[in-house]
Write a protein that holds these residues in place. Structure first.
Motif, PDB file in Angstrom:
ATOM      1  N   GLN A  86       0.828  -1.202   0.000  1.00 36.15           N
ATOM      2  CA  GLN A  86       0.000   0.000   0.000  1.00 36.15           C
ATOM      3  C   GLN A  86       0.863   1.253   0.000  1.00 36.15           C
ATOM      4  OE1 GLN A  86      -2.609  -0.597   3.374  1.00 36.15           O
ATOM      5  NE2 GLN A  86      -4.202  -1.547   2.112  1.00 36.15           N
ATOM      6  N   ALA A  87       1.973   1.216   0.743  1.00 36.09           N
ATOM      7  CA  ALA A  87       2.872   2.372   0.773  1.00 36.09           C
ATOM      8  C   ALA A  87       3.599   2.546  -0.555  1.00 36.09           C
ATOM      9  CB  ALA A  87       3.884   2.217   1.915  1.00 36.09           C
ATOM     10  N   ALA A  88       4.069   1.444  -1.120  1.00 41.25           N
ATOM     11  CA  ALA A  88       4.851   1.532  -2.360  1.00 41.25           C
ATOM     12  C   ALA A  88       3.985   1.850  -3.568  1.00 41.25           C
ATOM     13  CB  ALA A  88       5.599   0.221  -2.589  1.00 41.25           C
ATOM     14  N   PHE A  89       2.798   1.265  -3.637  1.00 39.57           N
ATOM     15  CA  PHE A  89       1.971   1.369  -4.841  1.00 39.57           C
ATOM     16  C   PHE A  89       0.868   2.418  -4.724  1.00 39.57           C
ATOM     17  CE2 PHE A  89       2.887  -3.464  -5.285  1.00 39.57           C
ATOM     18  CZ  PHE A  89       4.183  -3.187  -5.703  1.00 39.57           C
ATOM     19  N   ALA A  90       0.862   3.180  -3.628  1.00 38.10           N
ATOM     20  CA  ALA A  90      -0.164   4.209  -3.452  1.00 38.10           C
ATOM     21  C   ALA A  90      -0.086   5.252  -4.560  1.00 38.10           C
ATOM     22  CB  ALA A  90       0.010   4.888  -2.097  1.00 38.10           C
TER      23      ALA A  90
ATOM     24  N   PHE B 256       8.740  -0.630  -5.189  1.00 42.53           N
ATOM     25  CA  PHE B 256       9.067  -2.015  -4.836  1.00 42.53           C
ATOM     26  C   PHE B 256       8.702  -2.313  -3.390  1.00 42.53           C
ATOM     27  CE2 PHE B 256      12.812   0.565  -4.041  1.00 42.53           C
ATOM     28  CZ  PHE B 256      13.264   0.138  -2.797  1.00 42.53           C
ATOM     29  N   ALA B 257       8.376  -3.584  -3.147  1.00 41.07           N
ATOM     30  CA  ALA B 257       8.157  -4.127  -1.804  1.00 41.07           C
ATOM     31  C   ALA B 257       8.855  -5.474  -1.781  1.00 41.07           C
ATOM     32  CB  ALA B 257       6.668  -4.269  -1.513  1.00 41.07           C
ATOM     33  N   GLU B 258       9.919  -5.592  -1.011  1.00 41.13           N
ATOM     34  CA  GLU B 258      10.807  -6.749  -1.106  1.00 41.13           C
ATOM     35  C   GLU B 258      11.195  -7.273   0.273  1.00 41.13           C
ATOM     36  OE1 GLU B 258      11.916  -8.185  -3.899  1.00 41.13           O
ATOM     37  OE2 GLU B 258      10.967  -6.762  -5.271  1.00 41.13           O
ATOM     38  N   HIS B 259      11.438  -8.585   0.361  1.00 39.52           N
ATOM     39  CA  HIS B 259      12.115  -9.074   1.560  1.00 39.52           C
ATOM     40  C   HIS B 259      13.617  -8.894   1.339  1.00 39.52           C
ATOM     41  CE1 HIS B 259      13.716 -12.966   0.077  1.00 39.52           C
ATOM     42  NE2 HIS B 259      12.570 -13.136  -0.552  1.00 39.52           N
ATOM     43  N   VAL B 260      14.315  -8.543   2.419  1.00 43.62           N
ATOM     44  CA  VAL B 260      15.712  -8.125   2.310  1.00 43.62           C
ATOM     45  C   VAL B 260      16.519  -8.777   3.420  1.00 43.62           C
ATOM     46  CG1 VAL B 260      15.028  -5.920   1.293  1.00 43.62           C
ATOM     47  CG2 VAL B 260      15.402  -6.064   3.769  1.00 43.62           C
TER      48      VAL B 260
ATOM     49  N   ASN C 119      20.954  -7.713  -0.145  1.00 45.65           N
ATOM     50  CA  ASN C 119      20.867  -6.335   0.361  1.00 45.65           C
ATOM     51  C   ASN C 119      20.237  -5.424  -0.700  1.00 45.65           C
ATOM     52  OD1 ASN C 119      22.107  -6.671   2.971  1.00 45.65           O
ATOM     53  ND2 ASN C 119      24.042  -7.019   1.884  1.00 45.65           N
ATOM     54  N   THR C 120      18.966  -5.627  -0.957  1.00 47.62           N
ATOM     55  CA  THR C 120      18.279  -4.893  -2.011  1.00 47.62           C
ATOM     56  C   THR C 120      18.260  -3.378  -1.798  1.00 47.62           C
ATOM     57  OG1 THR C 120      16.943  -6.817  -2.612  1.00 47.62           O
ATOM     58  CG2 THR C 120      16.067  -4.652  -3.203  1.00 47.62           C
ATOM     59  N   PRO C 121      18.009  -2.859  -0.589  1.00 43.38           N
ATOM     60  CA  PRO C 121      18.002  -1.397  -0.445  1.00 43.38           C
ATOM     61  C   PRO C 121      19.315  -0.746  -0.870  1.00 43.38           C
ATOM     62  CG  PRO C 121      16.973  -2.414   1.452  1.00 43.38           C
ATOM     63  CD  PRO C 121      17.592  -3.527   0.654  1.00 43.38           C
ATOM     64  N   GLU C 122      20.437  -1.376  -0.520  1.00 39.04           N
ATOM     65  CA  GLU C 122      21.727  -0.824  -0.908  1.00 39.04           C
ATOM     66  C   GLU C 122      21.915  -0.870  -2.424  1.00 39.04           C
ATOM     67  OE1 GLU C 122      21.119  -2.908   1.487  1.00 39.04           O
ATOM     68  OE2 GLU C 122      21.987  -2.084   3.335  1.00 39.04           O
ATOM     69  N   THR C 123      21.438  -1.938  -3.040  1.00 38.13           N
ATOM     70  CA  THR C 123      21.561  -2.066  -4.488  1.00 38.13           C
ATOM     71  C   THR C 123      20.747  -0.989  -5.202  1.00 38.13           C
ATOM     72  OG1 THR C 123      21.845  -4.459  -4.234  1.00 38.13           O
ATOM     73  CG2 THR C 123      21.314  -3.655  -6.430  1.00 38.13           C
ATOM     74  N   VAL C 124      19.525  -0.756  -4.743  1.00 35.22           N
ATOM     75  CA  VAL C 124      18.686   0.284  -5.351  1.00 35.22           C
ATOM     76  C   VAL C 124      19.314   1.660  -5.123  1.00 35.22           C
ATOM     77  CG1 VAL C 124      16.413   1.357  -5.400  1.00 35.22           C
ATOM     78  CG2 VAL C 124      16.602  -1.114  -5.111  1.00 35.22           C
ATOM     79  N   ALA C 125      19.846   1.883  -3.927  1.00 34.11           N
ATOM     80  CA  ALA C 125      20.425   3.184  -3.596  1.00 34.11           C
ATOM     81  C   ALA C 125      21.608   3.528  -4.491  1.00 34.11           C
ATOM     82  CB  ALA C 125      20.847   3.209  -2.131  1.00 34.11           C
TER      83      ALA C 125
ATOM     84  N   ALA D  18      11.451  -4.428   3.096  1.00 32.54           N
ATOM     85  CA  ALA D  18      11.528  -2.983   2.855  1.00 32.54           C
ATOM     86  C   ALA D  18      10.622  -2.631   1.691  1.00 32.54           C
ATOM     87  CB  ALA D  18      12.959  -2.563   2.554  1.00 32.54           C
ATOM     88  N   TRP D  19      10.130  -1.400   1.708  1.00 35.53           N
ATOM     89  CA  TRP D  19       9.427  -0.867   0.534  1.00 35.53           C
ATOM     90  C   TRP D  19      10.109   0.434   0.148  1.00 35.53           C
ATOM     91  CZ3 TRP D  19       7.343   3.984   0.411  1.00 35.53           C
ATOM     92  CH2 TRP D  19       7.099   4.617   1.639  1.00 35.53           C
TER      93      TRP D  19
END
Length: 231
Positions: free
Chosen positions: A52-56, A158-162, A193-199, A225-226
């Protein structure tokens, strides 16, 4: 399209394109197609706050979904959306097409890995994905492709397990499970570590929040994380 992409099925509402990154791993692929159909309501429930937070306020006309699976995120797409659905597991396709027809989604199904997306530069308004950046073979290349196909100002949602915090008990379990977990779920890495990769992917802005999945029985992958990244 270049000659290596083959349009194998086309109707007024649905087109399907395959390339050599598509796969069918037999019983394992059949299991995943069943699992992500049978457990879709439960997975949507435990990740509801993240999605809901990511796709709002997703108001795009043209959306690309990475790892569309069997259509678990169709409910977040606004009416009138055309969806380009990247899904390399061929066993998912029949269910994905049926769900698109049932929900009235205009669908172009891309049977390919997200490392090579058969779309022109700057051709989509938004990109969405959930529980999939853990699975792609080369996340840096996938994110480069996402940036390529997004229009200026377009968003990756995105909404992912990390990965859990390094050194924690959960992180040690995630690392220990990487091989068997990845075999069962066709490449999924519970310690990525998806958040670091996206960052580090070169987006103009990035909003991100780490939040555990609530009331999930899948304890090893409850760290999640989303985020929303803007090109």
């Amino acid at each position: 399209m270049t000659s290596r992409y083959q349009n194998t099925s086309q109707t007024l509402e649905t087109q399907t394109v395959h390339n050599d990154l598509a796969f069918d791993n037999g019983a394992i692929s059949r299991f995943n197609a069943w699992f992500f159909t049978a457990f879709a309501p439960y997975l949507n429930h435990v990740s509801r706050a993240h999605k809901q937070a990511a796709f709002a306020n997703l108001g795009a006309v043209t959306v690309l979904e990475i790892g569309a699976g069997t259509g678990a995120n169709f409910g977040y797409l606004p009416r009138g959306t055309h969806l380009y659905a990247v899904e390399p597991n061929l066993r998912m396709h029949a269910r994905l097409r049926r769900r698109a027809a049932a929900t009235g989604i205009s669908l172009t199904l891309l049977g390919t890995g997200a490392e090579a997306i058969p779309l022109p530069d700057e051709s989509v308004d938004e990109v969405i994905c959930s529980l999939v950046l853990c699975t792609v073979q080369d996340p840096d290349r996938v994110l480069a492709e996402v940036r390529r196909v997004l229009r200026p100002g377009g968003k990756l949602r995105f909404a992912e397990h990390v990965a859990a915090e390094a050194g924690s008990f959960r992180h040690r379990i995630q690392r220990a499970l990487r091989r068997p977990w990845g075999y069962v779920f066709e490449g999924c890495n519970p310690a990525r570590n998806t958040p670091e990769t996206v960052a580090s992917a070169g987006f103009q802005t990035l909003q991100i929040e780490r939040r555990k999945l609530r009331h999930s029985v899948f304890w090893p992958v409850n760290t999640a994380a989303w985020g929303i990244a803007v090109k």
